[in-house]
Design an enzyme around this catalytic site. Structure first.
Site, mmCIF file in Angstrom:
data_model
loop_
_atom_site.group_PDB
_atom_site.id
_atom_site.type_symbol
_atom_site.label_atom_id
_atom_site.label_comp_id
_atom_site.label_asym_id
_atom_site.label_seq_id
_atom_site.Cartn_x
_atom_site.Cartn_y
_atom_site.Cartn_z
ATOM 1 N N ARG A 199 12.681 0.899 -4.108
ATOM 2 C CA ARG A 199 11.890 -0.328 -4.009
ATOM 3 C C ARG A 199 10.444 -0.055 -4.379
ATOM 4 O O ARG A 199 9.936 1.043 -4.188
ATOM 5 C CB ARG A 199 11.984 -0.928 -2.607
ATOM 6 C CG ARG A 199 11.636 0.021 -1.475
ATOM 7 C CD ARG A 199 12.402 -0.403 -0.222
ATOM 8 N NE ARG A 199 12.004 0.300 0.986
ATOM 9 C CZ ARG A 199 12.460 1.496 1.317
ATOM 10 N NH1 ARG A 199 13.254 2.164 0.506
ATOM 11 N NH2 ARG A 199 12.082 2.064 2.450
ATOM 12 N N CYS B 292 -8.926 -10.731 6.099
ATOM 13 C CA CYS B 292 -8.710 -10.114 7.408
ATOM 14 C C CYS B 292 -9.695 -8.961 7.567
ATOM 15 O O CYS B 292 -9.809 -8.114 6.693
ATOM 16 C CB CYS B 292 -7.298 -9.553 7.520
ATOM 17 S SG CYS B 292 -6.001 -10.761 7.263
ATOM 18 N N ARG C 298 -6.261 -2.700 2.809
ATOM 19 C CA ARG C 298 -6.822 -2.507 1.458
ATOM 20 C C ARG C 298 -8.279 -2.937 1.437
ATOM 21 O O ARG C 298 -8.755 -3.549 0.488
ATOM 22 C CB ARG C 298 -5.989 -3.272 0.429
ATOM 23 C CG ARG C 298 -4.538 -2.867 0.480
ATOM 24 C CD ARG C 298 -3.703 -3.231 -0.738
ATOM 25 N NE ARG C 298 -2.351 -2.729 -0.514
ATOM 26 C CZ ARG C 298 -1.290 -3.484 -0.235
ATOM 27 N NH1 ARG C 298 -1.403 -4.799 -0.235
ATOM 28 N NH2 ARG C 298 -0.120 -2.938 -0.006
ATOM 29 N N ASP D 92 2.160 4.102 9.081
ATOM 30 C CA ASP D 92 2.266 4.298 7.631
ATOM 31 C C ASP D 92 1.541 5.611 7.347
ATOM 32 O O ASP D 92 0.332 5.730 7.565
ATOM 33 C CB ASP D 92 1.622 3.114 6.888
ATOM 34 C CG ASP D 92 2.369 2.808 5.600
ATOM 35 O OD1 ASP D 92 3.039 3.721 5.072
ATOM 36 O OD2 ASP D 92 2.284 1.662 5.114
ATOM 37 N N LYS E 108 6.469 4.717 5.807
ATOM 38 C CA LYS E 108 6.432 4.279 7.201
ATOM 39 C C LYS E 108 7.296 5.182 8.074
ATOM 40 O O LYS E 108 8.450 5.432 7.756
ATOM 41 C CB LYS E 108 6.897 2.833 7.290
ATOM 42 C CG LYS E 108 5.956 1.916 6.542
ATOM 43 C CD LYS E 108 6.474 0.512 6.420
ATOM 44 C CE LYS E 108 5.585 -0.315 5.538
ATOM 45 N NZ LYS E 108 5.821 -0.055 4.096
#
Ligand SMILES: *Cc1c(COP(=O)(O)O)cnc(C)c1O
Length: 438
Positions: A127, A140, A145, A341, A348
């Protein structure tokens, strides 16, 4: 037509400086056009005043990490206790963001290093993370990031997206594509429709996931048209990001209802944040409100080591304490997986309280959530299948056509019968180097 909620009505008119109809308020583009980005506007709208030196510090913070809040999300703030308000704390700056801790990193998850083409992070075998938007409707304060917040807002053009699509197309192992950002729902329906359509034409892409905070910070983005479009590309899963039960409002419930009715499986990723949700009762209440609205709690994240987040971090023990208060105490599907993470890009890593107390060759001693200690008697005659990975000769009926073949890696490889690997050795091990040189 006017808005029923006085608080929102007053806020809307203060923002627009004129009469605002309910249909304006519920129009996601109106919300974006009226996003709050200045300290003075924040003060005026919330009817609060920062002390002069605090205001200066906040402005200095914004130079590094800008501010942007949707009117809707701001309307959830309790003005009378804004300093402790979970919405205020997630959306409004704190001078603590400028304190760089010894352990802080700009890119703790090494997303940029694990990126074969711009916008794609390929970390796991099957993935990829595909950042299709560099913009968000709300910034946020705890963004992982954070290094990118305040970059010139832009949405990658078709050529940049095509480069990512080409990478996915040429890697048949990729069966799951996670659209992230920024917030992918900042794209227009038409643009997102195009990206989803392109992905759907890639035969090996089995599922697509969207990570979006829109149901929380701008629920009006979830329109019937959007849901109809998403539905055409199913299976599309959507993970959102509620951190506090206060965020579950009539408007966000309505957004979740539309998505769930559209057949889009919903998950939630919460970040454990000091002073916001680092409390077992708040977390339990949050997961209950989520499942009531057909959202499955997916991950509870330990706060990342990104720069400027140190004031949000809790000890790992707080997360374990929360998990202890959930597992067994409430429905299994209300319990998220608590993860760190891994710094450096290890992915994770799940963390749980310990339930295994001891074991012998035929008994396991366990404890449950109540503290009851119990034993499980293991079978005396278990005949393991020796696995040589020749599945067509095995009595377990895996139909090879439907099986994906992948090499066993890591601990899985150590456990497998069919490999000769007996140990994993870290790079730069002196003993191994002496062997090689000897
Ligand atoms: C979280 C993440 C994923 C998806 O992981 P799941 O455990 O499958 O949800 C994929 N790629 C990257 C880079 C991630 O950070």
């Amino acid at each position: 037509m006017t808005i029923y909620c006085t608080n929102q009505q007053q806020l809307a008119e203060k923002i627009a400086d004129q009469n605002v109809s309910l249909s304006n308020w519920k129009n996601w583009r109106w919300q974006l056009q009226h996003s709050i980005q200045k300290i003075e506007t924040l003060e005026r709208l919330l009817d609060i005043r920062f002390a002069a030196d605090e205001r200066e510090q906040l402005k200095a913070t914004l130079e590094k990490f800008p501010l942007s809040i949707t009117p809707y999300y701001l309307s959830l703030v309790d003005r009378d206790d804004y300093h402790n308000d979970p919405v205020f704390r997630q959306a409004c700056p704190s001078p603590a963001e400028l304190e760089v801790d010894r352990c802080d990193m700009a890119d703790p998850l090494s997303e940029d290093q694990d990126s074969p083409v711009a916008g794609v992070t390929h970390r796991y075998p099957d993935r990829v993370l595909f950042q299709v938007s560099n913009v968000c409707s709300m910034y946020c304060r705890h963004c992982t990031r954070k290094r990118k917040v305040g970059d010139i807002d832009s949405i990658p053009g078709r050529d940049a997206i095509r480069a990512g699509l080409d990478y996915i197309r040429s890697n048949p192992a990729v069966r799951d594509v996670l659209l992230s950002g920024g917030d992918p729902l900042m794209l227009s329906d038409a643009y997102l429709d195009w990206i989803l359509g392109e992905l759907r034409q890639i035969e090996h892409v089995q599922i697509i996931r969207i990570g979006s905070r829109m149901p929380v910070v701008l629920p009006y983005r979830i329109t019937d048209e959007l849901v109809t479009m998403l539905k055409r590309h199913n299976p599309v899963w959507l993970n959102t990001h509620f951190n506090h039960p206060r965020e579950i409002t009539a408007s966000s419930r309505e957004a979740l209802r539309k998505l769930a009715d559209g057949g889009i499986p919903l998950g939630n990723q919460t970040v454990l944040l000091a002073g916001i949700n680092d409390c077992p009762r708040i977390m339990k209440s949050l997961v209950h409100r989520l499942v009531e609205n057909r959202v499955r709690p997916y991950y509870l994240y330990q706060c990342d080591l990104s720069e400027g987040l140190s004031h949000f971090r809790t000890p790992v023990g707080k997360g374990i304490e929360i998990m202890e208060s959930l597992i067994g105490h409430t429905s299994g599907f209300s319990v998220p997986t608590y993860v760190i993470d891994a710094p450096g890009g290890g992915g994770k890593i799940p963390l749980n309280p310990n339930y295994l107390i001891s074991l012998s060759t035929n008994k396991v001693v366990l404890r449950n959530y109540e503290g009851v200690i119990t034993t499980y008697r293991e079978p005396d005659s278990y005949e393991p299948n020796f696995c040589d990975r020749k599945c067509d000769q095995c009595n377990l009926q895996l139909k090879l056509e439907s099986a994906e073949e992948q090499d066993a890696v890591g601990i899985e490889r150590l456990l497998a019968d069919s490999y000769t690997t007996i140990s994993l050795t870290p790079e730069g091990n002196d003993r191994m180097e002496r062997r090689d040189n000897g």
